[in-house]
Structures are given as structure tokens and as C-alpha cells.
Design an enzyme around this catalytic site. Structure first.
Site, short mmCIF file in Angstrom:
data_model
loop_
_atom_site.label_atom_id
_atom_site.label_comp_id
_atom_site.label_asym_id
_atom_site.label_seq_id
_atom_site.Cartn_x
_atom_site.Cartn_y
_atom_site.Cartn_z
N TYR A 105 0.89 -1.17 0.00
CA TYR A 105 0.00 0.00 0.00
C TYR A 105 0.92 1.21 0.00
O TYR A 105 1.44 1.62 1.04
CB TYR A 105 -0.92 -0.03 1.21
CG TYR A 105 -1.82 1.17 1.36
CD1 TYR A 105 -2.38 1.80 0.24
CD2 TYR A 105 -2.14 1.69 2.61
CE1 TYR A 105 -3.21 2.89 0.36
CE2 TYR A 105 -2.97 2.78 2.75
CZ TYR A 105 -3.50 3.38 1.62
OH TYR A 105 -4.32 4.48 1.74
N ASP A 144 -2.20 -1.19 -4.11
CA ASP A 144 -2.61 0.19 -4.40
C ASP A 144 -1.32 0.99 -4.44
O ASP A 144 -0.75 1.31 -3.40
CB ASP A 144 -3.55 0.68 -3.30
CG ASP A 144 -3.88 2.16 -3.45
OD1 ASP A 144 -3.43 2.79 -4.43
OD2 ASP A 144 -4.58 2.69 -2.57
N HIS A 242 -12.19 1.58 -4.15
CA HIS A 242 -11.38 0.86 -5.12
C HIS A 242 -12.13 -0.41 -5.53
O HIS A 242 -13.04 -0.87 -4.83
CB HIS A 242 -10.05 0.43 -4.53
CG HIS A 242 -9.13 1.55 -4.16
ND1 HIS A 242 -7.96 1.82 -4.84
CD2 HIS A 242 -9.20 2.46 -3.15
CE1 HIS A 242 -7.35 2.84 -4.28
NE2 HIS A 242 -8.08 3.25 -3.25
#
Length: 251
Positions: A105, A144, A242
Site C-alpha cells: 500500500y 494500491d 477501489h
């Protein structure tokens, strides 16, 4: 071999919005999540047949990653380089006989770009780490990554030039990583496909009108390029700002 990556924007909230229905239906070998936003003991997910590996942020309700896998790894690591901890819980590496799986992340630069310097340092350290892993065996790197790499990867590129997630510096770091021997699997298979996004603002009607960004990736070492069977963005899946991204590799 099926791999899914999804920023769930809070796993406890996502579970209330159908997370397990999607998890069970996709039947992934490796299911990676980002922004879990929980601490140890705050959620108990029943996942028969899966090993669970969590990296919690020290700060409550913030960041965090996890990997749910059918395959027990040789080793698990929760940091970059020589470190086996990372206070924001942003990375997990699983080692297998034939590859490494890394979920990340990536730190957000923030609207005022106040975290850009930290972000670029993160990118530099991570690239060195991925290259070191790649020298040993192929790497599958997903998560991400908080950047739209090219103009095709977001709806309104011109109005977003210089904004967080679309600065020259962030895009340049992605370019540099790919040139170092890695492949953006979605763009490798779909070089000219536009308007496929993985993140949408919560502002009114933005997702309905598909005003989005593609900032979630599954990236692999070039050595795995001939093993790519299928890639997809599961933009029909709700429950977060998302959506999941998907890769299938031949074994």
C-alpha cells in the site's frame, strides 16, 4: 494461479458490504488487501483452506495490508531491505520456491504534496528491494500504488497534472521501475484500452459516470511475461472506493 489485489478501505466495513461473497466466488490462490484499517484481534475472518498474513499499522484505524493464500510460504517478511517491520503496515512479502509475492500500500503524497519527499524515498527503497528479490527469483508485486502512470490511466489527465498521484515525480518512479525489468500486466495485455479504472472518488455520481483512476496494479518480473493467462479489473465489484484487480498466471 489466480491473484487478486484490492484496497478494501477498511476490511471491517468491506465485510459488511459483501467482501466474503466476492472472496469466495473469485477463489483466488492469493488474495491481497490494502488499507485494512484494523488491529490484531479486531476481526476474525473464516477462510477455510487459507493461510492469513497481516501487517498492522501501529496507528489504529490506518493503513495495513494482508495476504490470504492457499499456499504456505517458505518465509514471510514485513519490511523492506534488511528490515522486518514497517510502522505503517504497508508491505508483506511471501517467498515460494519459484517466486516472491509482494503486496504494497504505497504512501499517498497528500493533496498538498506534503508527503512527496517521503513517497519518493519509499519508491527508491522499494525499487532496490524488488530488484534484489528479482535477482534471486521472479517477483509478483501488487497493490494500491497510488499513481496513474500514463494519461490513459485516468479520466481527466490534463486537469490533474501535478496533483497527488499524477505528479511527474510519481509517474517517473513507475516508469523507472518498469524499465528495470518489470511489467504492468494490465497494460501489457491491453496497451490501448482506455476508461478502465480501479479507484473513484466518493463524490456524487463519480463512479456512475466512470470518472476514475487506475492506481491498483499487478506487476511482474519480465521472466513471467509468457505465463500471463488473463488480466482484468473487476470494476463491477462494490464495497470500497477501489475495486479488485486480477491476474491469472500459468503454473
Amino acid at each position: 494461479m489466480k491473484i487478486v489485489s484490492w484496497n478494501v478501505n477498511g476490511i471491517r466495513a468491506a465485510v459488511k458490504k459483501g467482501f466474503m461473497d466476492y472472496f469466495n466466488s473469485v477463489d483466488a490462490d492469493f488474495f491481497c488487501i490494502q488499507e485494512s484499517k484494523c488491529q490484531a484481534g479486531q476481526i476474525d475472518l473464516e477462510m477455510p483452506g487459507y493461510y492469513q498474513y497481516w501487517n498492522y499499522a501501529q496507528k489504529k484505524g490506518y493503513s495495513g495490508t494482508a495476504i490470504f493464500t492457499k499456499h504456505e510460504p517458505l518465509a514471510v517478511k514485513y519490511g523492506v531491505g534488511d528490515q522486518d517491520t514497517e510502522e505503517e503496515g504497508r508491505i508483506i512479502t511471501l517467498e515460494y520456491h519459484d517466486f516472491f509475492l509482494v503486496t504494497v500500500y504505497t504512501p499517498n503524497t497528500k493533496r498538498d504534496l506534503s508527503r512527496l519527499e517521503y513517497r519518493l524515498q519509499w519508491e527508491d527503497e522499494l525499487k532496490a528491494y524488488l530488484k534484489q528479490l528479482d535477482s534471486e527469483k521472479p517477483v509478483i508485486y501488487c497493490g494500491d500504488l497510488n499513481v496513474a502512470h500514463e494519461e490513459i490511466d485516468l479520466k481527466n489527465p490534463r486537469s490533474n497534472i501535478g496533483n497527488a498521484g499524477f505528479t511527474d515525480e510519481e509517474r517517473g518512479r513507475m516508469t523507472r521501475l518498469l524499465k528495470a525489468g518489470f511489467i504492468d500486466t494490465f497494460r501489457h495485455i491491453n496497451p490501448d484500452v482506455a476508461e478502465r479504472y480501479s479507484w473513484w472518488s466518493y463524490m456524487s455520481k463519480v463512479r456512475e459516470r466512470n470518472i476514475g483512476w487506475r492506481i491498483d496494479y499487478i506487476i511482474v518480473s519480465q521472466a513471467l511475461s509468457d505465463k500471463i493467462v488473463a488480466v482484468d479489473i473487476h470494476d463491477h465489484v462494490l464495497g470500497s472506493d477501489h475495486c479488485p484487480v486480477y491476474l491469472e498466471l500459468a503454473q
